[in-house]
Write an enzyme that holds these catalytic residues in place. Structure first.
Site, PDB file in Angstrom:
ATOM      1  N   ALA A   1     -60.332 -21.624  63.100  1.00  0.00           N
ATOM      2  CA  ALA A   1     -60.617 -21.373  64.522  1.00  0.00           C
ATOM      3  C   ALA A   1     -59.357 -21.307  65.375  1.00  0.00           C
ATOM      4  CB  ALA A   1     -61.567 -22.418  65.104  1.00  0.00           C
ATOM      5  N   GLY A   2     -59.338 -20.292  66.233  1.00  0.00           N
ATOM      6  CA  GLY A   2     -58.307 -20.171  67.256  1.00  0.00           C
ATOM      7  C   GLY A   2     -57.050 -19.427  66.870  1.00  0.00           C
TER       8      GLY A   2
ATOM      9  N   LYS B   1     -70.528 -24.421  55.131  1.00  0.00           N
ATOM     10  CA  LYS B   1     -69.605 -24.802  56.185  1.00  0.00           C
ATOM     11  C   LYS B   1     -70.435 -25.411  57.310  1.00  0.00           C
ATOM     12  CE  LYS B   1     -66.555 -22.991  59.759  1.00  0.00           C
ATOM     13  NZ  LYS B   1     -66.106 -21.760  60.464  1.00  0.00           N
TER      14      LYS B   1
END
Length: 257
Positions: free
Chosen positions: A186-187, A99
């Protein structure tokens, strides 16, 4: 249904990519992994003892189950740094999956688009299975696909914020346009955010903080597992069109006397 996620010829029944950092302790981490049903685990390479990965404090707690490891280049500020970190991970025998994370701003941790594309292109040419973390820019995501990404990972919002998906239009557009899998990364902060991502057409999600820092990480991991299934089924079923005015669910037939 035989609805599996395929990346680089590998098939996964779970569409959850699970991070292994920030848990209260290894016991809770293991329980959360079990409850989540995740088959792909991600971790920062800089946190792993590459000289003895089999004895590493992070990996040794995962038991004897077989997982697809997805090491990440968190901490890299240039493409060169990300490439060097990826090669160290592969040389240690961890995985040829990587990643790519390249960020110059420690406050927002938003990915550097130019360096991310550069690293993706070079690593893909070198035989890595590259999954780059990127912003939710549809043009950039398409460019990463062209650069050889096996899947693209747009962020819903900045890492660890729990703000959810700030731009659902872009996530939906990316999911429609790309031919490689789209993993929202993410988030995301709750099961509701996860369901939303899947309903927008994402092929999967990556979570760490939302589970590891929940009041009960194990229960949150289970909730996320079900949220992915519900969101995926909803997407495949096809939602009704949004309309401005009401429509009766049943009609009234007046009988003339």
């Amino acid at each position: 249904m035989n609805d599996v996620l395929a990346i680089d010829g590998k098939q996964f029944h779970s569409r959850l990519f699970l991070g292994t950092g920030r848990y209260p302790n290894p016991f809770v981490q293991n329980q959360a992994i079990e409850a989540s049903g995740a088959e792909v685990l991600t971790f920062a390479i800089r946190r792993v003892n590459l000289s003895s990965p089999d004895e590493d404090a992070i990996l040794q707690h995962l038991g004897d189950k077989t997982f697809q490891y997805l090491p990440n280049t968190s901490g890299a500020k240039t493409a060169e740094e990300a490439i060097r970190i990826a090669n160290l991970a592969r040389a240690s025998g961890l995985s040829n999956w990587i990643k790519v994370e390249v960020s110059r701003d420690d406050k927002t941790l938003l990915p550097d688009p130019i360096e991310t594309v550069k690293a993706t292109e070079i690593l893909a040419e070198d035989g890595f299975v590259v999954l780059p973390y990127t912003s939710d820019d549809p043009a950039l995501c398409y460019r990463l696909q062209e650069a050889g990404a096996a899947a693209v990972m747009p962020g819903g919002s900045p890492i660890g914020t729990g703000l959810g998906i700030l731009n659902p239009y872009n996530i939906e557009l990316i999911s429609e346009q790309l031919t490689v899998p789209v993993i929202v990364d993410a988030g995301l902060g709750s099961a509701a955010d996860v369901t939303k991502a899947m309903e927008l057409g994402a092929d999967g999600v990556l979570l760490n903080t939302a589970i590891a820092k929940a009041r009960n990480p194990v229960k949150m991991a289970e909730a996320v597992k079900h949220a992915i299934q519900a969101g995926r089924l909803s997407y495949l079923s096809g939602r009704i069109p949004k309309k401005k005015y009401a429509t009766a669910s049943s009609t009234i037939d007046f009988i003339s006397k």
